[in-house]
Design an enzyme around this catalytic site. Structure first.
Site, short mmCIF file in Angstrom:
data_model
loop_
_atom_site.label_atom_id
_atom_site.label_comp_id
_atom_site.label_asym_id
_atom_site.label_seq_id
_atom_site.Cartn_x
_atom_site.Cartn_y
_atom_site.Cartn_z
N MET A 147 0.81 -1.21 0.00
CA MET A 147 0.00 0.00 0.00
C MET A 147 0.86 1.27 0.00
O MET A 147 0.61 2.20 0.77
CB MET A 147 -0.93 -0.01 1.22
CG MET A 147 -2.04 -1.00 1.14
SD MET A 147 -3.29 -0.52 -0.08
CE MET A 147 -3.43 -2.03 -1.00
N HIS B 181 4.36 5.21 2.14
CA HIS B 181 3.10 4.51 2.37
C HIS B 181 1.91 5.45 2.17
O HIS B 181 1.96 6.62 2.54
CB HIS B 181 3.08 3.94 3.79
CG HIS B 181 2.16 2.76 3.94
ND1 HIS B 181 0.79 2.88 4.01
CD2 HIS B 181 2.44 1.43 4.02
CE1 HIS B 181 0.25 1.68 4.13
NE2 HIS B 181 1.22 0.78 4.14
N HIS B 182 0.85 4.91 1.58
CA HIS B 182 -0.34 5.72 1.32
C HIS B 182 -0.98 6.21 2.62
O HIS B 182 -1.72 7.20 2.63
CB HIS B 182 -1.36 4.90 0.51
CG HIS B 182 -2.21 5.73 -0.40
ND1 HIS B 182 -2.92 6.83 0.03
CD2 HIS B 182 -2.48 5.62 -1.72
CE1 HIS B 182 -3.59 7.35 -0.99
NE2 HIS B 182 -3.34 6.66 -2.05
N ALA B 183 -0.72 5.54 3.73
CA ALA B 183 -1.23 6.02 5.02
C ALA B 183 -0.55 7.32 5.43
O ALA B 183 -1.10 8.09 6.22
CB ALA B 183 -1.00 4.95 6.10
N ASN C 111 -4.65 11.62 3.76
CA ASN C 111 -5.34 11.41 2.50
C ASN C 111 -6.57 12.30 2.43
O ASN C 111 -7.35 12.39 3.38
CB ASN C 111 -5.77 9.95 2.38
CG ASN C 111 -4.59 9.01 2.30
OD1 ASN C 111 -4.10 8.71 1.23
ND2 ASN C 111 -4.09 8.55 3.45
#
Length: 453
Positions: free
Chosen positions: A21, A138-140, A304
């Site tokens: 991810m 990381h997309h987090a 995000n």
């Protein structure tokens, strides 16, 4: 510790070995005139000696296992920059092909959750004298748009400047201690509750437009294709640039937008690729098109803030001009749906489009459940002028996004001065001959140019 918004924790909870991810990007640079063979080595060493790092690049999950670590951030007080920032060299003959293969391998591996969730690789050995920088995060921690903004903050339009910082470095004017806010947790939790409470208004608007106007592209209407299958963890990465001038000419002739032209170009390439694979469905493919809800000044906070429009790609239409018209109409309908809604409502409404993917980890669901959409096509805003980094001219920005089970292909692009740079990520097992998509993209752009003259 810091409370982790649910939009961030979802990316940690969904991550498995088969589904990394993180998002990333490959940048190409031309060395400044007169640079010696040790230019990259010296640049790397100077950046490694960065005294202070942005807080965003020091945070990691409070625990690296599937527990409360997915709901709280903590800080790494002993950041090991030698681990996060690395030097590599390409094998002979040092072509772009070898660079893309190396990028494919790096993009296939998971980030270490015991450390802050990012890596940067300096790559030497290109036969044309350029060097590359591959970064993944990381997309987090950051969505793709915020990640690109962080990269561009380190760049300058001055080719003579030699004091450009590392993307992870704390800006000089902000190097001052910050005090902890004991009410931050409560405020974040309160915003989450308020966001959830605003969902009914957005849902009612969707229902009215979908069922009364019957024009909106909805999830679960996409056909099942060879791209909507279970995926493995290995990736292939392909990248290429096209001149912005061509997109602007098509936009002007057709009365659409540059993004509409990009989507039509991708649609034509996908149609040709699936015909080549004898796998083109009768129904048109649907793309999920992310849209940013974040203001540029908010990028430092990370996290995000993206919405999602579902677009009819009209791949069952053989005529390029009519295909472009259908795509432009579909995108206009999606944007009309978001008008008048708050960012929180748009985010929650977008979750309806992607929420079926949450069932993809359930055994058998990807094989038997119709896909909510066929792929993601994302257009990330980039620098509009020629940019430099300590004298090196930026010569390519190729985004590398993530894949989910049932979503074996992702196309992400960004503008750079007078170029548009495409980065394509595909499952190594499920998407054969990924590089051929670059040829089909080139053909599709040429056909659009001819069809709209």
């Amino acid at each position: 510790m810091q409370f982790m918004p649910i939009t961030d924790s979802i990316f940690l909870l969904l991550e498995t070995r088969e589904h990394p991810m993180h998002v990333g990007g490959l940048q190409l640079f031309k060395k400044p005139e007169g640079a010696g063979e040790d230019y990259v080595q010296n640049l790397y060493r100077e950046l490694i000696d960065t005294a202070e790092v942005r807080p965003l690049f020091t945070k990691r999950p409070a625990a690296p296992v599937n527990s409360l670590g997915q709901w709280m951030w903590t800080r790494d007080s002993h950041l090991d920059l030698d681990y996060h920032v690395r030097r590599s060299a390409l094998p002979n003959p040092g072509r772009i092909r070898e660079l893309l293969e190396l990028t494919s391998r790096w993009h296939s591996t998971l980030l270490d959750r015991h450390r802050p969730l990012w890596e940067t690789h300096f790559v030497e050995g290109l036969s044309d004298g350029r060097f590359a920088v591959y970064t993944k995060v990381h997309h987090a921690v950051l969505d793709g748009i915020s990640a690109l903004r962080h990269m561009t903050t380190a760049l300058t339009e001055d080719p003579d400047a030699r004091d450009c910082p590392a993307p992870w470095a704390m800006p000089a004017e902000r190097r001052k201690p910050t005090s902890a806010d004991p009410l931050a947790f409560a405020r974040t939790a309160g915003r989450t509750v308020a966001d959830l409470a605003s969902f009914p208004r957005a849902a009612v608007k969707t229902a009215n437009q979908a069922f009364r106007e019957q024009r909106l592209t909805l999830p679960m209407q996409a056909p099942k294709t060879m791209l909507n299958v279970p995926i493995g963890g290995a990736r292939r990465f392909a990248a290429q640039s096209w001149p912005m001038e061509t997109f602007r000419a098509i936009k002007k002739a057709s009365g659409t937008t540059v993004n509409d032209v990009v989507l039509a170009m991708c649609a034509g390439a996908l149609r040709d690729y699936l015909i080549e694979q004898r796998a083109l469905p009768d129904a048109p493919l649907t793309a999920m098109v992310p849209v940013t809800l974040r203001q540029p000044a908010a990028a430092e906070r990370g996290g995000n803030a993206i919405g999602a429009i579902l677009c009819d790609l009209a791949t069952n239409e053989p005529d390029p001009a009519r295909r472009l018209e259908r795509i432009a109409r579909s995108m206009a309908d999606g944007k009309q749906l978001f008008s008048g809604l708050s960012p929180a409502e748009i985010l929650l409404l977008s979750a309806m489009n992607v929420s079926p993917l949450a069932l993809s980890p359930v055994p058998g669901m990807t094989n038997y459940m119709p896909p909510p959409f066929n792929l993601v096509i994302s257009n990330v805003p980039g620098p509009r002028n020629t940019m430099y980094w300590n004298g090196a001219e930026l010569d390519g920005v190729y985004p590398a996004s993530l894949l989910l089970d049932g979503q074996a292909l992702n196309i992400t692009l960004t503008n750079r001065a007078e170029e548009i740079d495409f980065g394509i990520i595909g499952c190594r097992h499920s998407v054969p001959h990924l590089q051929r998509l670059l040829l089909h993209l080139d053909t599709a752009l040429t056909e659009l140019d001819c069809a709209t003259r």
